[in-house]
Scaffold this active site. Sequence first.
Site, mmCIF file in Angstrom:
data_model
loop_
_atom_site.group_PDB
_atom_site.id
_atom_site.type_symbol
_atom_site.label_atom_id
_atom_site.label_comp_id
_atom_site.label_asym_id
_atom_site.label_seq_id
_atom_site.Cartn_x
_atom_site.Cartn_y
_atom_site.Cartn_z
ATOM 1 N N ARG A 139 126.560 25.378 85.407
ATOM 2 C CA ARG A 139 125.673 25.062 84.282
ATOM 3 C C ARG A 139 126.084 23.759 83.602
ATOM 4 O O ARG A 139 125.268 22.981 83.181
ATOM 5 C CB ARG A 139 125.662 26.215 83.268
ATOM 6 C CG ARG A 139 124.558 27.218 83.595
ATOM 7 C CD ARG A 139 124.606 28.377 82.666
ATOM 8 N NE ARG A 139 125.877 29.080 82.806
ATOM 9 C CZ ARG A 139 126.163 30.221 82.198
ATOM 10 N NH1 ARG A 139 125.281 30.782 81.415
ATOM 11 N NH2 ARG A 139 127.323 30.813 82.365
ATOM 12 N N ASP B 123 127.083 37.543 103.432
ATOM 13 C CA ASP B 123 127.913 38.744 103.234
ATOM 14 C C ASP B 123 127.259 39.698 102.243
ATOM 15 O O ASP B 123 127.712 40.819 102.069
ATOM 16 C CB ASP B 123 129.303 38.323 102.709
ATOM 17 C CG ASP B 123 130.274 39.494 102.629
ATOM 18 O OD1 ASP B 123 130.261 40.338 103.547
ATOM 19 O OD2 ASP B 123 131.038 39.570 101.646
ATOM 20 N N GLY C 36 133.811 28.344 90.283
ATOM 21 C CA GLY C 36 134.769 29.131 89.501
ATOM 22 C C GLY C 36 136.042 29.260 90.322
ATOM 23 O O GLY C 36 136.355 28.399 91.150
ATOM 24 N N ARG C 37 136.746 30.368 90.110
ATOM 25 C CA ARG C 37 138.023 30.541 90.809
ATOM 26 C C ARG C 37 137.837 30.603 92.326
ATOM 27 O O ARG C 37 138.593 30.003 93.082
ATOM 28 C CB ARG C 37 138.702 31.822 90.315
ATOM 29 C CG ARG C 37 139.251 31.699 88.911
ATOM 30 C CD ARG C 37 139.827 33.020 88.467
ATOM 31 N NE ARG C 37 138.774 33.979 88.243
ATOM 32 C CZ ARG C 37 138.499 34.549 87.071
ATOM 33 N NH1 ARG C 37 139.229 34.271 86.026
ATOM 34 N NH2 ARG C 37 137.512 35.414 86.945
ATOM 35 N N ILE C 38 136.802 31.345 92.776
ATOM 36 C CA ILE C 38 136.592 31.483 94.225
ATOM 37 C C ILE C 38 136.080 30.167 94.803
ATOM 38 O O ILE C 38 136.527 29.720 95.861
ATOM 39 C CB ILE C 38 135.622 32.652 94.511
ATOM 40 C CG1 ILE C 38 136.278 33.969 94.099
ATOM 41 C CG2 ILE C 38 135.221 32.682 95.980
ATOM 42 C CD1 ILE C 38 135.351 35.181 94.115
ATOM 43 N N ARG D 170 126.282 37.100 95.378
ATOM 44 C CA ARG D 170 125.462 38.298 95.219
ATOM 45 C C ARG D 170 124.118 38.035 95.902
ATOM 46 O O ARG D 170 123.594 36.918 95.829
ATOM 47 C CB ARG D 170 125.196 38.584 93.743
ATOM 48 C CG ARG D 170 126.352 39.227 93.022
ATOM 49 C CD ARG D 170 126.590 40.666 93.476
ATOM 50 N NE ARG D 170 127.656 41.311 92.744
ATOM 51 C CZ ARG D 170 128.946 41.316 93.110
ATOM 52 N NH1 ARG D 170 129.333 40.702 94.215
ATOM 53 N NH2 ARG D 170 129.845 41.935 92.377
ATOM 54 N N GLU E 31 121.464 45.953 99.068
ATOM 55 C CA GLU E 31 122.527 46.516 99.934
ATOM 56 C C GLU E 31 122.547 48.040 99.858
ATOM 57 O O GLU E 31 122.329 48.574 98.766
ATOM 58 C CB GLU E 31 123.891 45.981 99.480
ATOM 59 C CG GLU E 31 124.009 44.499 99.703
ATOM 60 C CD GLU E 31 125.298 43.918 99.139
ATOM 61 O OE1 GLU E 31 126.218 44.698 98.811
ATOM 62 O OE2 GLU E 31 125.384 42.697 99.030
ATOM 63 N N HIS F 27 129.120 43.029 103.215
ATOM 64 C CA HIS F 27 129.786 42.816 101.914
ATOM 65 C C HIS F 27 131.289 43.107 102.010
ATOM 66 O O HIS F 27 131.783 44.066 101.411
ATOM 67 C CB HIS F 27 129.123 43.671 100.825
ATOM 68 C CG HIS F 27 129.433 43.181 99.435
ATOM 69 N ND1 HIS F 27 128.577 43.338 98.381
ATOM 70 C CD2 HIS F 27 130.517 42.522 98.921
ATOM 71 C CE1 HIS F 27 129.106 42.823 97.296
ATOM 72 N NE2 HIS F 27 130.294 42.315 97.594
HETATM 73 O O1 LIG Z 1 131.624 41.949 95.302
HETATM 74 C C1 LIG Z 1 132.701 42.281 94.969
HETATM 75 C C2 LIG Z 1 133.276 42.024 93.691
HETATM 76 O O2 LIG Z 1 132.542 41.707 92.753
HETATM 77 O O3 LIG Z 1 134.501 42.144 93.573
#
Ligand SMILES: O=CC(=O)O
Length: 312
Positions: free
Chosen positions: A175, A256, A153-155, A232, A261, A279
């Site tokens: 997917r 992270d 995706g974007r990240i 996540r 958590e 995180h």
């Molecule tokens: O984990 C952090 C977010 O979803 O921005």
Amino acid sequence: MNGPKVLQVGPLSERFNRRMAEEYAAEPYWKHVDGQAFLAGQGAQFEVLVTSARFGCTEAMLEALPNLRAVCSFGVGYDAIPLEPLRRRGIPLSNTPDVLDDCVADLAMGLLIDGARRIAEADRFVRAGNWLVGNFPLGARVSGKRLGILGLGRIGQALARRSSGFDMQVRYHNRRPLDGCPYGYAASPVELAQWADFLVLTCPGGPATHHLVNAEVLAALGPKGLLVNVARGSVVDEAALVAALAEGRLGAAALDVFEREPRVPAALLDMPNVVLLPHIGSATEETRLQMEELVIANLRTFIDKGELLTPV
Ligand SMILES: O=CC(=O)O
């Protein structure tokens, strides 16, 4: 203030909390000892819920807010917010996309380099005085390696762009293949892990990706492979991860995020080949300020025009 009554689920920065209180007269839910009892008596007055990826909200909270009209969340992930009740009631939800892509991708790159070159471990080695006794063991080369991205995706795309500075080959699994994407597509997480030296997770959380990285994927990544997770904790079967690392079936992990958590599996704490972060993907002064501004811009737009700026 005139306008919809706002309920803020959890505390964010002091600056944000103050703005919410002073400019929007937001009710701080977290200050109520029994929040659900408070909502049982007072819930009907609130029309907007402000929350975050971390605090989310429960179905019981939504049920106790019969006049809710919008939810504005801080953070890009919304797996802690029950979507089905919102959809059923036609309540829109906003998150804070785009503004955090660079910082999360930067951190993923940092974790990748740390995990491969053993930076945190080497730091501990020096601090413990071990350099006086002998040399630190060799790490793995980063440049020119194969980067597998689970969730382009974007990240993920921001990470792929960064990796070109390291002459890496990139493949990904989503997917479905992305139209016009310059990177190779792997048909499954296992296929991606088999090919990759480094497997980086940048997919959303939630039921669709729960334990997508299981024992089979970790086995495919193998004893020289590195897993990086900035997505996540729920994406990884953490028990399988601990077992694979403990038995040397996975080379290293740089994490992270975790399943429960802020609890981190005790077994990971003693493993030298594991990098553990609390995180902090988006946790820079600049990005957190932009995220706050975007939450407030969504709230403002909803108050002024009855719609959200960045709806999910
Ligand atoms: O984990 C952090 C977010 O979803 O921005």
